[in-house]
Design an enzyme around this catalytic site. Structure first.
Site, PDB file in Angstrom:
ATOM      1  N   THR A  12       0.783  -1.249   0.187  1.00  0.00           N
ATOM      2  CA  THR A  12      -0.102   0.088  -0.106  1.00  0.00           C
ATOM      3  C   THR A  12       0.757   1.260  -0.148  1.00  0.00           C
ATOM      4  O   THR A  12       0.644   2.167  -0.776  1.00  0.00           O
ATOM      5  CB  THR A  12      -0.743  -0.184   1.250  1.00  0.00           C
ATOM      6  OG1 THR A  12      -1.565  -1.261   1.359  1.00  0.00           O
ATOM      7  CG2 THR A  12      -2.011   1.068   1.091  1.00  0.00           C
ATOM      8  N   ALA A  47      -8.683  -0.136   7.071  1.00  0.00           N
ATOM      9  CA  ALA A  47      -9.742   0.735   7.635  1.00  0.00           C
ATOM     10  C   ALA A  47      -9.212   2.081   7.584  1.00  0.00           C
ATOM     11  O   ALA A  47      -7.753   2.424   7.620  1.00  0.00           O
ATOM     12  CB  ALA A  47     -10.388   0.619   8.984  1.00  0.00           C
ATOM     13  N   LYS A  75     -17.211   2.783   5.976  1.00  0.00           N
ATOM     14  CA  LYS A  75     -17.283   2.960   7.345  1.00  0.00           C
ATOM     15  C   LYS A  75     -17.611   4.356   7.990  1.00  0.00           C
ATOM     16  O   LYS A  75     -17.126   5.303   7.413  1.00  0.00           O
ATOM     17  CB  LYS A  75     -15.459   2.967   7.571  1.00  0.00           C
ATOM     18  CG  LYS A  75     -15.186   3.192   9.008  1.00  0.00           C
ATOM     19  CD  LYS A  75     -13.771   3.230   9.134  1.00  0.00           C
ATOM     20  CE  LYS A  75     -13.180   3.661  10.596  1.00  0.00           C
ATOM     21  NZ  LYS A  75     -11.750   3.866  10.562  1.00  0.00           N
ATOM     22  N   GLN A 160      -9.166  19.662   4.688  1.00  0.00           N
ATOM     23  CA  GLN A 160     -10.603  19.057   4.946  1.00  0.00           C
ATOM     24  C   GLN A 160     -11.192  20.204   5.761  1.00  0.00           C
ATOM     25  O   GLN A 160     -10.945  20.352   6.817  1.00  0.00           O
ATOM     26  CB  GLN A 160     -10.630  17.515   5.486  1.00  0.00           C
ATOM     27  CG  GLN A 160     -12.109  17.481   5.615  1.00  0.00           C
ATOM     28  CD  GLN A 160     -12.375  15.954   5.965  1.00  0.00           C
ATOM     29  OE1 GLN A 160     -12.151  14.934   4.789  1.00  0.00           O
ATOM     30  NE2 GLN A 160     -12.753  15.385   7.109  1.00  0.00           N
ATOM     31  N   GLY A 452      -5.133  14.769  12.658  1.00  0.00           N
ATOM     32  CA  GLY A 452      -6.038  14.125  12.333  1.00  0.00           C
ATOM     33  C   GLY A 452      -7.317  14.062  13.207  1.00  0.00           C
ATOM     34  O   GLY A 452      -8.511  13.717  12.549  1.00  0.00           O
TER      35      GLY A 452
END
Length: 514
Positions: A12, A47, A75, A160, A452
């Site tokens: 990944t 996840a 999720k 965000q 985060g």
């Protein structure tokens, strides 16, 4: 100019890095990824955070394109079971708290709320959707919170502004396979070979990596995605690794892939589950067609054999043919993740236990910051310093947030949980816990640098685990509660309306895979 990048290691981390660099720079940068076909990926991190959508949008990928290829599902949050006491659970959702008259609904719940109903179900919509196993999207593909939908363009997770209501579960190995095609279609040179040696120049910088069959691979910048091994950053450049095990002692995991052939009947949970056990916790990650399960534990309190027996009994009784994957975890971070012309991303950079699904988040943050601070031939040290500071701040903030889970949890019924109450705390956490006994934390009293997790996450975990203020804020006694009561009622009505309108998570995911 820096014209060539060599990524050592796939999985990944490697393929997210290669794909992102190609999306960012196209043919202006040559990217080579070398990986061995004899090294298995760990695949624990299935996840994610809701901010992972910035990654896919940056690559121009629609979820309907990649989710069916990766056994993907939705999720809406994490369900914590047995952390406060056996049989009790609460949700940590992707949902900011509503406010009334300048105070969060969590503040008003402490003042006016029905204490017979848990905090999370009084103050968030998401728990109702989770309990009813609902999809966040209608069958026509529209999001229940339509104003939050749409492309983000080329933005990063730190940008965000609104809280998106869901993240993803996916098979990490299948995502790496999907991104392999994405990257190679866009010019990534893919070398399948074993790296036998790492060469250094007269400065001590990496000059090349030698491979068994393809000779030397040279580059300007090298990205270490070799996992816990840290072949470039630790073994070659000898950058010290700073362990977090003094405050986060879980250092082992055992994982099982459990088939779910009856999902059409049993349904699919739109959330990750973290269930507290005697010496750690068990994760459950629902994918389309199977579940990912694992027991994260400390080998000071549990042997690998005991952990495997516990996990099998909990998630796959009678399925003794399922192969267990035992994992030794290196918990902590490198002192620096960027050294000379080498940047470590993924497990070679840092790792904390997967309690809040931070593995993919760390990879995404690392590659985003690399693109932001990408060097030229001058190798300005200020760029590397900025990178290292931001990566360290994220890791240290997550470390503190995870330690909160153990310190604030009410369990003290086993030696493992008793020690969690006496273990040393990271700097700053003791002060935050003390504030939390007086009043709820806010944006100024949580860990300040970007990591985060927002104010609502800290509040949710403290209240869910039972670390409540001794009394509501005194000022609320002087404010008319009419508006707050109406907002609490409106939230409940909104939740009921959505539960009635939305399809099941399985129904929607099955439609993507049809």
């Amino acid at each position: 100019m820096i014209n060539s990048v060599v990524i050592v290691g796939g999985g990944t981390a490697g393929w997210m890095s290669a794909s992102y660099l190609k999306a960012a720079y196209g043919d202006r940068i040559n990217v080579t990824l070398v990986e061995s076909d004899r090294v298995a990926t760990i695949g624990v991190g299935e996840a994610t955070f809701s901010t992972v959508r910035h990654f896919f949008d940056y690559l121009g990928l629609d979820e309907r394109e990649w989710m069916p290829e990766c056994s993907g599902s939705y999720k809406l949050g994490i369900r914590f079971e047995n952390w406060r006491e056996p049989g009790q659970h609460f949700y940590h959702p992707f949902e900011r708290l509503r406010t009334s008259d300048g105070y969060t609904l969590a503040d008003w719940w402490l003042q006016e709320g029905d204490r017979s109903e848990p905090f999370d179900r009084s103050c968030f919509i998401t728990p109702a959707l989770c309990e009813a196993k609902r999809s966040p999207r209608l069958l026509d593909g529209s999001l229940f919170a339509g104003g939050l939908d749409g492309s983000l363009g080329r933005s990063t997770l730190e940008e965000q502004r609104a809280q998106f209501p869901y993240a993803y579960h996916f098979d990490a190995a299948l995502l790496a396979k999907f991104l392999t095609k994405y990257g190679t279609d866009r010019g990534v040179r893919h070398v399948v070979d074993d790296v036998t040696q790492v060469g250094r120049d007269e400065r001590g910088w990496i000059s090349h990596v030698a491979t068994r069959e393809h000779g030397d691979l040279t580059g300007d910048l090298f990205i270490d995605c070799t996992g816990f091994k840290g072949m470039l950053i630790n073994e070659t450049l000898e950058e010290p690794f700073e362990s977090f095990q003094d405050v986060l002692p879980n250092n082992r995991a055992v994982a099982l892939r459990v088939p779910q052939p009856d999902q059409a009947t049993t349904g699919m949970n739109p959330y990750t589950t973290a269930t507290a056990m005697d010496a750690g916790w068990i994760w459950n990650i629902p994918l389309f067609g199977r579940n990912g399960n694992g027991y994260v534990y400390s080998d000071e309190f549990c042997t690998p054999e005991e952990a495997e027996r516990t996990l099998r009994a909990h998630v796959a009784p009678g399925q003794d043919d399922l192969e267990a994957n035992h994992i030794r975890m290196r918990i902590g971070r490198n002192r620096r993740s960027w050294v000379n012309n080498c940047v470590a991303i993924g497990l070679s950079s840092a790792f904390v236990e997967p309690l809040e699904s931070t593995g993919i988040f760390f990879i995404q943050h690392g590659i985003e910051q690399l693109v932001k601070n990408f060097p030229d031939e001058r190798w300005d040290p200020a760029l590397a310093d900025d990178y290292n500071n931001r990566v360290a701040e994220v890791l240290d903030g997550v470390k503190e947030f995870l330690v909160l889970h153990y310190k604030a949890a009410q369990r003290e019924d086993t030696p493992y949980w008793k020690e969690a109450k006496t273990r040393a705390l990271p700097d700053g956490l003791a002060e935050r816990l003390a504030i939390g006994t007086s009043h709820l934390l806010d944006e100024r009293t949580i860990y300040q640098p970007y990591h985060g997790f927002e104010q609502y996450s800290w509040i949710t975990m403290m209240l869910g685990l039972g670390h409540e203020p001794e009394r509501p804020r005194p000022s609320l006694a002087h404010i008319d509660p009419t508006n707050a009561r109406a907002e609490l009622a409106r939230l409940r009505a909104d939740a009921d309306e959505l539960v009635a309108a939305l399809p099941s998570c399985y129904e929607y995911i099955a439609s993507l895979n049809s």
